[in-house]
Write an enzyme that holds these catalytic residues in place. Structure first.
Site, PDB file in Angstrom:
ATOM      1  N   HIS A 160     -28.713   1.085   8.368  1.00 41.98           N
ATOM      2  CA  HIS A 160     -27.956   2.201   7.807  1.00 41.98           C
ATOM      3  C   HIS A 160     -27.516   1.865   6.393  1.00 41.98           C
ATOM      4  O   HIS A 160     -27.130   0.738   6.098  1.00 41.98           O
ATOM      5  CB  HIS A 160     -26.724   2.512   8.661  1.00 41.98           C
TER       6      HIS A 160
ATOM      7  N   SER B  19     -19.204   3.778  14.480  1.00 41.26           N
ATOM      8  CA  SER B  19     -17.782   3.808  14.787  1.00 41.26           C
ATOM      9  C   SER B  19     -17.327   5.220  15.131  1.00 41.26           C
ATOM     10  O   SER B  19     -17.868   6.203  14.639  1.00 41.26           O
ATOM     11  CB  SER B  19     -16.977   3.280  13.606  1.00 41.26           C
TER      12      SER B  19
ATOM     13  N   ARG C 238       0.824  -1.209   0.000  1.00 42.48           N
ATOM     14  CA  ARG C 238       0.000   0.000   0.000  1.00 42.48           C
ATOM     15  C   ARG C 238       0.865   1.269   0.000  1.00 42.48           C
ATOM     16  O   ARG C 238       0.585   2.243   0.685  1.00 42.48           O
ATOM     17  CB  ARG C 238      -0.981  -0.012   1.174  1.00 42.48           C
TER      18      ARG C 238
ATOM     19  N   ILE D  77     -23.539   6.824  13.632  1.00 37.84           N
ATOM     20  CA  ILE D  77     -23.779   5.601  12.870  1.00 37.84           C
ATOM     21  C   ILE D  77     -23.117   4.388  13.518  1.00 37.84           C
ATOM     22  O   ILE D  77     -23.525   3.256  13.290  1.00 37.84           O
ATOM     23  CB  ILE D  77     -23.307   5.777  11.419  1.00 37.84           C
TER      24      ILE D  77
ATOM     25  N   ASP E  54     -26.589  -2.835  10.009  1.00 38.70           N
ATOM     26  CA  ASP E  54     -26.218  -2.015   8.855  1.00 38.70           C
ATOM     27  C   ASP E  54     -26.338  -2.797   7.555  1.00 38.70           C
ATOM     28  O   ASP E  54     -25.851  -3.924   7.453  1.00 38.70           O
ATOM     29  CB  ASP E  54     -24.771  -1.536   8.992  1.00 38.70           C
TER      30      ASP E  54
ATOM     31  N   HIS F 281     -16.915  11.728   4.780  1.00 37.79           N
ATOM     32  CA  HIS F 281     -15.861  11.377   3.830  1.00 37.79           C
ATOM     33  C   HIS F 281     -15.047  12.600   3.410  1.00 37.79           C
ATOM     34  O   HIS F 281     -14.217  12.517   2.505  1.00 37.79           O
ATOM     35  CB  HIS F 281     -16.459  10.690   2.600  1.00 37.79           C
TER      36      HIS F 281
ATOM     37  N   LYS G 152     -21.320   4.494  -5.541  1.00 38.12           N
ATOM     38  CA  LYS G 152     -20.736   3.205  -5.909  1.00 38.12           C
ATOM     39  C   LYS G 152     -20.617   3.057  -7.420  1.00 38.12           C
ATOM     40  O   LYS G 152     -21.460   3.497  -8.182  1.00 38.12           O
ATOM     41  CB  LYS G 152     -21.577   2.060  -5.349  1.00 38.12           C
TER      42      LYS G 152
END
Length: 769
Positions: A656, A448, A24, A446, A614, A709, A120
């Site tokens: 969600h 986390s 990565r 939501i 979710d 985001h 998406k």
């Protein structure tokens, strides 16, 4: 065409490859640049090294033509927006000041300027940045990236083919820009865009391109006659250009259907078609239109989206049939290998026999080359590979891992009653409101909270044996206490424990369910620098013991406010895994749902009054063809209801969803029968709230008012304005206030400020007359 001439023509290629590097490296380089630890020159140098390494590896593996242009710092659709000069007005100053920083501003936003919307890429888990176009959009060609990368590959002595998003797909993926007329259709800009594509083709031809691939995956979806006519016109015009390379039109992810005759007749030089899964229908459809005499066919017979080894014998049979339908047949994966991890050989902790069932990008490249060699030289030349492949396929089919009689018997015994709550929503909501006693416009998150470096280090230390389980659990308890304390101080109404113990919302559960395999290095890009490791769903699924009860009940012991239990739903457990391909998805979904049902019931028994299951992948897994929707939605919604159907009426079930187009699944959202749904809405300006209202959605909903985001902190007034917009569609007694998605990828300073503003906005709107 004779076998001899077919053999001479056959080659191996690919549409694209993972971008991140074996460790990565690209992610680290980009994030280092964002944080000021690396210069732009250092980032560009890392990127160039990764590109060269990838091309060399592909050529050494035996590809006769490597793709260029598929590499991206963030997203290939955003790269196309730059290539055609469709920069939104709010970002032009930033792009003109510094092209790289402006590029990232379009992707991530700044404190003062919102980013492009993200959604998406068809039915995958990859996200793209949605182009914003309006009647006043003017296109201009900017080919430095595409030309530069082609020249890099050619300088290595490689045969290279630039890969671009095609003009029709680009426009069909776009949305009207803010301020555009409501009825504006971006496809009406086609005649304005085609001259720019002609200029791009000419620039690439001048740089040495012999072939160019134009990807048109939007044409595998249901298209109107007007849209098909637009595609025909586009490729009539581009195909008629005199100063152009040879054109290869590519589609993938499903069958082309009514678009296939249009493309087959186009004056282009070849088609690249998917022949895997539902797209296998392209074989008969291609024969029905008379094939592609005199043209090149790139046959995608190696599944580019899943990680199971190819059935080489079956693929060779398909290729043999295709030899009679085209002037030249080359072999390829079905789509870009962007959607699979890099190298299965790195997974040294998976049992060797099982590991032989897996094929990541490097193994799929090798399969492609093997098939091309068999097609070109005859099956005798690959006899050893075919024998080994047959043995591995037989090993998987006969393994006890794949079949558990007890799991199958339980799934077979499910009845319709099992997938229904005991009371309808109208009666449940009365019990829930009395039980929970929440204010109007209740606030929540939501699930986390930020995954800090300290948390990741603690998990790594536990895995490596540097700390024991007791020390690790004390660290998790400390984090949960901090998260609960922050939420109480901020004034949030329904709390979460923050999920500090979870590495990923699917992997965490997969590691505790039988039938799943976990990888160590199976990273796949989700968006930008966000990478995930989808687990491998290899066999029948069951839950040996509770997975979340310990941490949820601990969090509840610290507060008198309700704490949500947090689970990932069955459809998302499939969609964000590499799912088994040896049985129907509906059967696998039912097994997962039953395992999760056990967890839901245990959470309720432990005193959890609000449970969130979710399903962000419900929309993304929707088949691309409308005729396939009803069957999918029937088993998908049943799986959710089977997960949640066993709880009491006063237990409130949340779900969600995020970053998808929801308008065409509103009825399915209704059919889930969840009490509350939270959805992404900040970037789309509450569009989903309007869609729910138009449908007459009767339950509670939380369209997000904080875009997680992006690193920017929304002001109180900004969040309040979004809430007021939401209230025009959803009445206050059914409207929740929450972020778009989980907060694990954000930093604590921005999370604190954003959630404080979110709560302040809710209070401001509550108090308004």
């Amino acid at each position: 065409m004779t076998a001899k001439s077919a053999a001479a023509a056959a080659g191996a290629t690919a549409y694209g490859y993972p971008r991140q590097g074996p460790n990565r490296e690209l992610k680290r380089a980009i994030e280092g640049y964002w944080k000021g630890r690396a210069t732009a020159a250092e980032l560009r140098r890392t990127a160039a090294e990764l590109r060269r390494s990838t091309w060399r590896q592909l050529a050494e593996a035996g590809l006769t033509e490597v793709p260029t242009g598929d590499f991206s710092y963030y997203d290939h659709v955003l790269d196309t927006t730059v290539m055609v000069g469709a920069i939104p007005a709010r970002h032009r100053a930033a792009v003109e000041k510094d092209a790289l920083d402006g590029y990232f501003a379009m992707a991530r936003g700044t404190q003062d300027v919102a980013p492009l919307e993200m959604t998406k890429w068809f039915d995958t888990n990859y996200h793209y940045l949605v182009p914003e176009l309006g009647p006043d959009t003017e296109f201009t060609a900017e080919t430095a990236k595409q030309v530069g990368e082609l020249k890099e590959a050619l300088a290595l002595g490689l045969a290279a083919r630039p890969v671009l998003v095609g003009p029709v797909t680009y426009l069909l993926l776009a949305k009207p820009a803010p301020g555009a007329p409501a009825d504006f259709q971006p496809l009406t800009l086609l005649d304005r865009l085609l001259p720019v594509y002609a200029e791009v083709l000419a620039d690439l031809r001048a740089a040495g391109a012999e072939w160019i691939q134009l990807d048109e995956p939007a044409l595998v979806q249901d298209r109107t006659p007007a849209e098909l006519n637009a595609a025909a016109r586009a490729y009539r015009d581009l195909g008629s250009l005199t100063d152009r390379p040879k054109l290869l039109l590519a589609s993938y992810f499903d069958r082309l259907g009514e678009a296939l005759p249009v493309l087959a007749k186009a004056p282009v030089d070849g088609l690249a078609l998917d022949f895997t899964g539902p797209a296998a229908a392209n074989l008969d459809d291609l024969a029905a239109v008379g094939g592609l005499p005199g043209k090149r066919l790139v046959a995608g017979v190696v599944d580019g989206r899943n990680i199971w080894i190819n059935d080489l014998g079956k693929s060779l049979s398909t290729l043999a049939t295709l030899l009679g339908l085209a002037g030249r047949v080359d072999v390829a994966p079905s789509c870009s290998l962007l959607h699979v991890p890099l190298d299965a050989d790195a997974e040294r902790e998976i049992e060797p026999q099982i590991a032989r069932w897996l094929a990541f990008a490097r193994q799929k490249t090798a399969e492609t080359v093997t098939l091309a060699r068999g097609l070109a030289q005859g099956t005798d030349r690959i006899a050893a590979e075919l024998a080994a492949n047959r043995a591995d396929l037989a090993s998987r089919a006969g393994s006890p891992i794949t079949r558990n009689p007890a799991v199958r018997a339980r799934a077979a015994a499910v009845t319709a009653t099992d997938a229904r709550r005991s009371l309808p929503y109208a009666e449940r909501t009365v019990a829930q409101r009395a039980h929970l006693n929440l204010p109007p416009l209740p606030t929540t998150t939501i699930g986390s909270f930020p995954q800090t470096g300290e948390l990741r280090t603690a998990r790594a230390d536990l895995t490596a044996g540097r700390i024991d389980r007791e020390t690790y659990e004390r660290r998790i308890e400390e984090e949960i206490r901090d998260v609960i304390s922050f939420q109480e101080q901020t004034g949030i109404d329904v709390l979460v424990h923050g999920e500090p113990e979870r590495n990923d919302m699917v992997q965490y559960f997969a590691e505790q369910l039988t039938g799943y395999l976990a990888t160590r290095h199976g990273w796949v890009q989700s968006y930008g620098t966000r990478y995930v490791r989808p687990p491998v769903l290899a066999g029948d699924i069951s839950r040996p013991e509770p997975m979340t009860v310990r941490w949820t009940t601990y969090a509840q012991s610290l507060t008198s406010k309700p704490v949500k239990g947090m689970l990932t739903g069955p459809v998302t457990m499939l969609a964000w895994s590499f799912v088994r391909d040896d049985q129907p998805l509906a059967e696998t979904a039912r097994q997962v749902a039953l395992a999760l049902r056990d967890e839901v019931n245990d959470l309720e028994a432990a005193g959890t009054s609000v449970i969130q299951v979710d399903e962000p992948a419900l929309r993304e897994t929707l088949p691309l063809r409308a005729e396939d929707h009803p069957a999918y939605l029937a088993w998908a919604t049943e799986a959710f209801r089977l997960t949640t159907g066993g709880v009491r009426p006063d237990t409130q079930i949340h779900t969600h969803m995020c970053y998808a187009e929801f308008g065409d699944i509103v009825q399915a959202i209704d059919d889930l029968d969840a009490d509350v749904i939270s959805l992404e809405a900040a970037r789309s300006h509450m569009q989903v709230a309007r869609e729910l209202a138009a449908h007459g959605y009767p339950r509670e909903a939380g369209p997000g008012v904080y875009d997680i985001h992006s690193p920017r902190v929304p002001s109180t007034e900004e969040a309040a304005e979004l809430l007021r917009t939401g209230l025009k569609a959803i009445p206050a007694e059914r409207l929740w206030v929450n972020p778009d998605c989980g907060l694990k990828t954000r930093g604590w300073p921005e999370v604190r400020a954003s959630l404080q503003n979110l709560v302040a906005a809710a209070r401001e709107v509550r108090s308004a007359p």
